[in-house]
Design an enzyme around this catalytic site. Structure first.
Site, short mmCIF file in Angstrom:
data_model
loop_
_atom_site.label_atom_id
_atom_site.label_comp_id
_atom_site.label_asym_id
_atom_site.label_seq_id
_atom_site.Cartn_x
_atom_site.Cartn_y
_atom_site.Cartn_z
N LYS A 33 1.34 -1.56 0.11
CA LYS A 33 0.08 0.00 -0.18
C LYS A 33 1.05 1.05 0.19
CE LYS A 33 -2.09 -0.72 3.79
NZ LYS A 33 -1.56 -2.33 3.65
N THR A 34 1.96 0.91 0.94
CA THR A 34 3.14 2.43 0.74
C THR A 34 3.56 2.75 -0.44
OG1 THR A 34 2.83 2.28 3.49
CG2 THR A 34 3.98 3.89 2.57
N ASP A 219 -1.94 7.99 3.54
CA ASP A 219 -1.77 6.32 4.47
C ASP A 219 -2.11 6.19 5.49
OD1 ASP A 219 -0.99 4.39 4.09
OD2 ASP A 219 1.64 4.98 4.60
N GLU A 220 -2.43 4.91 6.10
CA GLU A 220 -3.18 4.57 7.24
C GLU A 220 -4.33 5.58 7.23
OE1 GLU A 220 -1.46 1.75 8.64
OE2 GLU A 220 0.88 2.00 8.66
N GLN A 250 -5.77 -3.71 11.15
CA GLN A 250 -4.68 -2.49 11.45
C GLN A 250 -5.06 -0.82 12.22
OE1 GLN A 250 -0.63 -2.69 9.44
NE2 GLN A 250 -1.40 -4.01 8.00
N ARG A 594 5.25 -7.10 11.06
CA ARG A 594 6.19 -6.12 10.69
C ARG A 594 7.80 -7.02 10.15
NH1 ARG A 594 4.45 -2.26 9.39
NH2 ARG A 594 2.13 -3.89 9.97
P1 ATP Z 1 2.20 -2.11 6.18
O1 ATP Z 1 0.44 -2.61 6.09
O2 ATP Z 1 2.33 -2.78 7.27
O3 ATP Z 1 2.04 -0.14 6.11
P2 ATP Z 1 2.02 -1.81 3.01
O4 ATP Z 1 0.90 -2.03 2.37
O5 ATP Z 1 2.25 -0.30 3.09
O6 ATP Z 1 2.18 -2.53 4.72
P3 ATP Z 1 4.12 -2.04 1.90
O7 ATP Z 1 5.10 -1.37 3.03
O8 ATP Z 1 4.21 -1.08 0.84
O9 ATP Z 1 2.97 -2.24 2.60
O10 ATP Z 1 5.90 -3.10 1.09
C1 ATP Z 1 5.49 -4.39 2.15
C2 ATP Z 1 7.13 -4.57 1.49
O11 ATP Z 1 7.00 -5.85 0.08
C3 ATP Z 1 7.84 -3.39 1.42
O12 ATP Z 1 8.98 -3.93 1.36
C4 ATP Z 1 7.69 -3.71 -0.91
O13 ATP Z 1 9.20 -2.75 -0.97
C5 ATP Z 1 7.57 -4.56 -0.89
N1 ATP Z 1 6.92 -4.73 -2.06
C6 ATP Z 1 5.58 -4.08 -2.48
N2 ATP Z 1 4.97 -4.09 -3.14
C7 ATP Z 1 5.98 -4.71 -4.48
C8 ATP Z 1 5.77 -5.60 -5.73
N3 ATP Z 1 4.87 -4.69 -5.77
N4 ATP Z 1 7.09 -6.79 -6.08
C9 ATP Z 1 7.65 -6.59 -4.85
N5 ATP Z 1 7.59 -6.01 -3.81
C10 ATP Z 1 6.97 -4.84 -3.00
MG MG Z 2 2.12 0.80 4.90
#
Ligand code: ATP
Ligand code: MG
Length: 725
Positions: A33-34, A219-220, A250, A594
């Site tokens: 997402k982020t 975000d969040e 979350q 995490r």
């Molecule tokens: P959270 O809910 O904990 O905030 P999130 O959904 O925001 O998580 P991110 O932090 O954006 O997730 O990504 C998690 C990990 O996955 C990061 O290391 C990111 O670089 C990797 N990642 C995200 N999308 C891809 C992708 N399409 N291909 C490879 N790696 C990815």
């Molecule tokens: Mg995130």
């Protein structure tokens, strides 16, 4: 097409290029997402040519904002500043710098923190003639904050044309606000309230910002509260480009007013769902899914990953807290021996006071660590105060300690008192304490507070010669009025920290020989922990509460203190009932997700001073399917039984079935020294063996559940420790 889109999957790409309108991204932890959000920012700048000054990008913590800024600056042309990548409060401050003149404040207004607020509250209480026995500082501030939530305080008190009268000054809120206005200070409530007010009241300001902010991203978003939503929606009403991402599983700030339903009910032109997790191994995700599926109040969804294998999640059960932390340090060293670096590790805990033990274990091995979003244990204000009392008892010439505590708690000894004392001391060369004692009859020094202070310190010093360090500490904090003032402030975290200090002194005595430990031995030993100069660089192990860990990721994660009552936190469950339990479980889900490579779950036996209970493994451990983790260390069946009992007792208490049990749990710190604790196995001559389920307030009568299922209330003198011979 922009070549960086190759880094993303098709749904993320969709999120990035869907730049117009109201878009919602819903997805579980670690699904990118982020990442999608930061790429979208770069896309807006690099491909569409939007000026970063016209993009507002909000996230939850300062840490997350800093990380996001870093990720973005790696993608956009250098020189494209991203000032509006910030937290919502951060944005409000920028907003106010431009707009606050409307309320008669200069743009150089100051922001006061909780400590400063307490200072203002004390002045108010004094000037209003309210005794602290009538109203504590904490209650006073709560009253102010509640009144401010109603939000008509700004037109009533703060607009430039308000004419102040005696009545306004005598009202609690008026008195507080008057002081604030004198020094142009804003407290945390004001930051958002002022922003909301100005957006509401001044169309020209509103329209300027609406025109300015072409794109807004959040975000969040599941953790936004009602005020946050109001501000965001108002700002977005101009260009109507609002992109929000979040994960209802979350949401961990409902206790602070987060409104996840606003996220769920958000009206959108387009929704994008991400479901592939890129962060963690399948072993870690299984554990996360297993725990969160116990929440009733959620939309079922599982995380999946294409990654293969991974190391099985490890649960470590220790006999003592020290063993628990030493084990963590051992694992860290083992992993480092095979190539990991310090910054690959994060140690997470539910409450700040739990950092002490792990800090100590890391220091003993000279491993560099950083506490994110918190203060090292021995640097916390109350710990420094308490230690200063001990230092002054041990060494009268310790002027730093003297100055720290002479007026803490307030003894009404002002600046001129201190100045007189200092000038005597510098002319005679005496330490301050001695100067005070010898000159106490001088008019400038002869204050009741000072006389009392001398008397207490002299008595305690005498006492300390023959008493243990822990008894001395307890006595000096009690007699000096320090504990009373902490209790009056009703600040749970301060109390927890002092309890933890007390506990650590006891442990120190037990592990040395109680009778051999002198005050100065103890002080010299802990000085090693307080004076160490640790570099605050990136190459360090990260310690933080789970709340602080939101949105972050680490290869190796330790979740520590997994004991019932500590995590899930007993107070949260008691206060917020089932919602509280579910929020704690979401917190556990955040913690688990995490971890990238290996997840460690640790807990230990013993007595917890904060919960006043013996420790049993957390219910969350029982919610993970047994084949999903291995356990190191032997967990006696009794302990699992203890967990079940405790969950049962807490349930009964929380859902109102057993008022007696409630009494026991609400017990003030009366059970401190008692050998009888909740969960202790006891024997009664007639009824046989049973388990203590609860205690009365004074910790003198216990509710005991016997093996035949019956329950009785019995006085302590009729119970023996342990089972039948
Ligand atoms: P959270 O809910 O904990 O905030 P999130 O959904 O925001 O998580 P991110 O932090 O954006 O997730 O990504 C998690 C990990 O996955 C990061 O290391 C990111 O670089 C990797 N990642 C995200 N999308 C891809 C992708 N399409 N291909 C490879 N790696 C990815
Ligand atoms: Mg995130």
């Amino acid at each position: 097409m922009w070549d960086r889109l190759q880094d993303l999957n098709s749904r993320q790409t969709d999120a990035v290029v869907s730049t117009e309108g109201r878009i919602r991204v819903v997805a579980g932890a670690g699904t990118g997402k982020t990442k999608a959000l930061t790429y979208r920012y770069a896309y807006l700048v690099n491909v569409l040519g939007i000026d970063p000054a016209n993009i507002l990008c909000l996230t939850f913590t300062n840490k997350a904002a800093a990380e996001m800024r870093q990720r973005i600056s790696a993608m956009v042309h250098s020189g494209d500043y991203n000032d509006f990548v910030c937290t919502i409060d951060g944005f409000c401050v920028k907003f106010l710098r431009r707009e606050i003149y409307r309320l008669g404040f200069p743009k150089s207004f100051t922001i006061i923190d909780e400590d400063d607020q307490k200072g203002v509250a004390r002045q108010c209480l004094e000037s209003l003639g309210i005794k602290r026995s009538e109203k504590t500082v904490k209650n006073f501030l709560k009253e102010i904050s509640d009144a401010k939530a109603l939000n008509d305080y700004i037109p009533t008190y703060m607009l430039p044309d308000v004419a102040w009268d005696e009545n306004m000054l005598r009202s609690h809120v008026g008195n507080y606000i008057h002081r604030q206005m004198k020094c142009y200070s804003l407290d945390f409530d004001d930051i958002e309230n002022f922003t909301k007010f100005i957006l509401d009241r001044y169309p020209d300001a509103r329209e300027w910002w609406q025109g300015q902010l072409n794109y807004i991203m959040v975000d969040e978003a599941q953790d936004c509260n009602a005020d946050n939503w109001e501000i965001i929606e108002k700002l977005a009403a101009g260009h109507k480009n609002l992109f929000i991402v979040g994960d209802p599983d979350q949401c961990i700030y409902e206790w602070r007013g987060a409104r996840p339903q606003r996220f769920v009910q958000f009206s959108y032109n387009k929704e994008i769902v991400l479901d592939e997790n890129y962060r963690s191994t399948p072993k870690i995700l299984d554990v996360a899914n297993s725990v969160i599926s116990n929440n009733k109040n959620r939309i079922p969804k599982d995380l999946f990953t294409r990654q293969a294998g991974g190391r099985t999640v490890v649960h470590f059960h220790a006999k003592t807290e020290e063993e628990e932390y030493d084990w963590i340090v051992k694992q860290i060293k083992l992993l480092m021996a095979s190539g990991a670096t310090l910054s690959d590790f994060a140690v997470l805990y539910r409450s700040n006071y739990l950092s002490r033990g792990i800090e100590k274990a890391l220091m003993n091995e000279h491993l560099t660590y950083t506490i994110w979003g918190g203060v090292r244990f021995f640097e916390r204000r109350e710990i420094k105060d308490a230690i200063a009392y001990l230092r002054l008892l041990s060494n009268e010439a310790d002027d730093d300690a003297f100055l720290r505590i002479i007026n803490v708690p307030s003894r009404r000894l002002g600046r001129s008192f201190i100045d007189t004392l200092k000038s005597i001391s510098s002319s005679t060369g005496q330490p301050l304490m001695e100067a005070l004692r010898e000159n106490i009859s001088l008019e400038a020094l002869n204050r009741p507070g000072a006389v009392e202070f001398l008397k207490v310190m002299d008595e305690c010093r005498e006492f300390s010669r023959f008493a243990s360090v822990s008894d001395t500490l307890k006595r000096v904090l009690d007699d000096s009025g320090y504990m009373r003032s902490v209790r009056e402030d009703q600040d749970e975290e301060t109390l927890e920290n002092i309890d933890e200090l007390m506990h650590s002194v006891r442990f120190y005595e037990e592990s040395h020989n109680e009778f051999d430990v002198t005050l100065s031995d103890y002080l010299q030993d802990i000085a090693l922990y307080t004076n160490q100069d640790y570099r605050k660089d990136n190459l360090s192990i990260k310690l933080m509460t789970i709340h602080q860990a939101k949105g972050l990721e680490f290869p190796y994660v330790f979740i520590t203190g997994l004991s019932e009552g500590i995590f899930p936190n007993m107070r949260t469950i008691r206060e917020y009932k089932k919602n509280g339990e579910e929020e704690e479980r979401r917190l556990m889900y955040v913690a688990i997700t995490r971890a990238e490579k290996v997840l460690f779950l640790t807990e230990s036996e013993g007595f917890n001073v904060s919960t006043r209970m013996n420790k049993y493994p957390s219910r969350f451990l029982t919610e993970i399917k047994r084949h999903m983790f291995v356990t190191e260390g032997f967990v006696p069946e009794e302990l699992w039984k203890g967990t079940r009992n405790l969950v049962h007792v807490l349930d009964e208490e929380t859902f109102g079935r057993s008022p007696e049990a409630l009494d026991g749990f609400a017990a003030e710190r009366a059970g401190w020294d008692s050998p009888f604790q909740i969960g202790t196995v006891v024997t009664h001559d007639i009824f046989g063996e049973g388990t203590i389920m609860a205690a009365n307030k004074e910790w003198t009568t216990f509710e005991v559940k016997f093996s035949d299922g019956s329950t009785r209330h019995l006085r302590a003198s009729f119970l023996r420790l342990g089972d039948l011979p």
